[in-house]
Design a protein around this motif. Structure first.
Motif, short mmCIF file in Angstrom:
data_model
loop_
_atom_site.label_atom_id
_atom_site.label_comp_id
_atom_site.label_asym_id
_atom_site.label_seq_id
_atom_site.Cartn_x
_atom_site.Cartn_y
_atom_site.Cartn_z
N LEU A 1 -6.56 1.40 -4.19
CA LEU A 1 -5.45 1.73 -4.48
C LEU A 1 -4.52 1.23 -5.53
O LEU A 1 -3.14 1.46 -5.91
N ILE B 278 0.71 -1.27 -0.06
CA ILE B 278 0.14 0.04 0.02
C ILE B 278 1.01 1.51 0.05
O ILE B 278 0.54 2.34 -0.80
N ALA C 88 0.78 4.02 -3.01
CA ALA C 88 0.36 5.28 -2.59
C ALA C 88 1.00 6.33 -3.22
O ALA C 88 0.66 7.29 -3.41
#
Length: 296
Positions: free
Chosen positions: A233, A142, A146
């Motif tokens: 995401l 993540i 991101a």
């Protein structure tokens, strides 16, 4: 006291039990191979042969249950769910294969270098591997995704950079085992350099284990892509992947429409189980002792 007659009764039963287990094993292996073949053929042949737009919107047919016209039903804007699942599997499988191969190359290089060099270099590399392994894969993925815009390649890079650690450990352990073999000692005594020993003898010896790790990593990478896309995401919402399909069907599931969630989930679970079955057979083949124990 055991007699010859008792021994004669036990042997046919033992052989029958072993034969039954072997036949079950072969049947399971064939089923897994058939599922993988169907998956690959669907991904390769359906998009070019079926001249339909998987993005075609038909609001008059939205959220229709499975029928002859739409075997998997339709989604919330009337798109055919079967075609969307095939396209989603195509994208997820592409991400999984590319990420698994990249992670395997990185892990094999790092593990082989650590095992071949030994000493402080081995300890430094493995402490780095242990440090990165202490961070959950999904959390680290993540963080990597991101920092970039949603897309296929950021997801591939994220999965590859978080999944090479286990391969590095496996390859290093195999290299350390090979270093103690007599033919390695003979090569070193004959004047072969460390680089030549690594390339000509150690790397070919670890390729079966590295290949098995790559195969097992494909479904794992697909699950991570689906998790990232489900969280919003990973891939863009307009791109059909199994993760985006499940993410977009959350509202329909709460409203009682089960098919937009069930079928993408099955497209994710069934190939995973099939690949795991084939990988298990591969593991038994490269480990004859384990295979003989399973056949008893």
């Amino acid at each position: 006291m055991t007699t010859d007659a008792d021994t004669a009764d036990v042997r046919p039963a033992w052989r029958a039990h072993g034969t039954s287990r072997r036949s079950t094993h072969v049947l399971r292996l064939r089923a897994c191979a058939a599922l993988v073949a169907v998956t690959v053929l669907a991904v390769l042949l359906v998009p070019p042969l079926v001249q339909l737009d998987q993005q075609a919107v038909d609001l008059a047919a939205k959220l229709e249950p499975p029928s002859w016209a739409h075997p998997f039903g339709t989604d919330d804007v009337g798109r055919d769910l079967l075609l969307r699942c095939v396209y989603g599997l195509r994208v997820s499988l592409l991400v999984g294969v590319v990420a698994a191969l990249t992670a395997t190359v990185i892990g094999t290089a790092v593990g082989a270098a650590a095992g071949a060099l030994g000493g402080w270099a081995d300890r430094l590399v493995m402490r780095l591997v242990d440090t990165l392994s202490s961070v959950p894969h999904l959390l680290l993925g993540i963080f990597i995704v991101a920092m970039s815009r949603p897309g296929v390649w950021p997801v591939v890079i994220s999965v590859a950079l978080t999944h090479w650690l286990s391969t590095a450990r496996i390859v290093r352990a195999e290299v350390l085992s090979l270093r103690s073999r007599p033919f390695i000692d003979a090569a070193v005594s004959g004047g072969a350099s460390r680089w030549r020993v690594t390339v000509r003898h150690l790397l070919p010896g670890v390729l079966p284990q590295a290949g098995l790790a790559a195969v097992l990593m494909v479904p794992h990478a697909m699950w991570h892509e689906s998790a990232l896309s489900f969280l919003g995401l990973g891939l863009p919402t307009h791109t059909a992947s199994l993760g985006t399909l499940i993410q977009g069907a959350r509202g329909s599931l709460l409203a009682g429409q089960w098919w937009p969630t069930l079928f993408p989930g099955l497209f994710l679970i069934v190939p995973t189980l099939a690949v795991a079955g084939l990988a298990g057979a591969w593991r038994e083949r490269i480990n004859p002792r384990r295979r003989s124990e399973l056949m008893l």
